[in-house]
Scaffold this motif. Structure first.
Motif, short mmCIF file in Angstrom:
data_model
loop_
_atom_site.label_atom_id
_atom_site.label_comp_id
_atom_site.label_asym_id
_atom_site.label_seq_id
_atom_site.Cartn_x
_atom_site.Cartn_y
_atom_site.Cartn_z
N ARG A 1 -15.14 -0.39 4.67
CA ARG A 1 -16.19 -0.65 3.68
C ARG A 1 -16.44 0.58 2.82
O ARG A 1 -16.94 0.49 1.71
CB ARG A 1 -17.49 -1.02 4.41
N CYS A 2 -16.08 1.73 3.36
CA CYS A 2 -16.32 2.97 2.61
C CYS A 2 -15.33 3.13 1.47
O CYS A 2 -15.46 4.02 0.65
CB CYS A 2 -16.26 4.16 3.56
N GLY A 3 -14.35 2.27 1.44
CA GLY A 3 -13.39 2.38 0.36
C GLY A 3 -12.04 2.90 0.84
O GLY A 3 -11.06 2.80 0.12
N GLU A 4 -12.07 3.49 2.01
CA GLU A 4 -10.81 3.99 2.57
C GLU A 4 -9.90 2.82 2.88
O GLU A 4 -10.36 1.73 3.20
CB GLU A 4 -11.13 4.76 3.85
N HIS A 5 -8.64 3.08 2.75
CA HIS A 5 -7.71 2.01 3.09
C HIS A 5 -6.47 2.61 3.72
O HIS A 5 -6.20 3.80 3.59
CB HIS A 5 -7.35 1.17 1.87
N ARG A 6 -5.76 1.80 4.39
CA ARG A 6 -4.54 2.27 5.04
C ARG A 6 -3.55 1.12 5.15
O ARG A 6 -3.91 -0.05 5.01
CB ARG A 6 -4.85 2.83 6.43
N VAL A 7 -2.35 1.53 5.41
CA VAL A 7 -1.29 0.53 5.57
C VAL A 7 -0.65 0.78 6.92
O VAL A 7 -0.25 1.89 7.23
CB VAL A 7 -0.22 0.67 4.47
N ALA A 8 -0.64 -0.22 7.72
CA ALA A 8 -0.05 -0.08 9.05
C ALA A 8 1.19 -0.94 9.14
O ALA A 8 1.32 -1.95 8.45
CB ALA A 8 -1.07 -0.49 10.11
N HIS B 1 -14.07 4.53 10.83
CA HIS B 1 -13.70 3.46 9.92
C HIS B 1 -13.63 2.13 10.65
O HIS B 1 -13.16 2.04 11.77
CB HIS B 1 -12.33 3.74 9.29
N ARG B 2 -14.12 1.16 9.97
CA ARG B 2 -14.03 -0.19 10.54
C ARG B 2 -13.03 -0.93 9.69
O ARG B 2 -13.36 -1.39 8.61
CB ARG B 2 -15.40 -0.88 10.49
#
Ligand SMILES: [Zn+2]
Length: 52
Positions: A27-34, A6-7
């Motif tokens: 860009r793939c749609g994945e997301h995260r919260v850090a 993931h970028r």
């Protein structure tokens, strides 16, 4: 499905009392919260009034 590294790009950041919440997404749609620890800024602790 091709796995990829993931970028993460920072979407937005929010400074909270807990630290800085960083919303990132790929860009793939994945997301995260850090959550980044708050930078230790020497809280100008007023020196205890030393009564003369
Ligand atoms: Zn991705």
């Amino acid at each position: 499905m091709t796995e990829h590294e993931h970028r993460w790009t920072t979407d937005s950041t929010h400074t909270t009392s807990e630290g800085v919440v960083i919303y990132q997404r790929c860009r793939c749609g994945e997301h995260r919260v850090a959550l980044a620890a708050p930078t230790l800024q020497a809280r100008a602790a007023a020196p205890a009034g030393r009564g003369r």
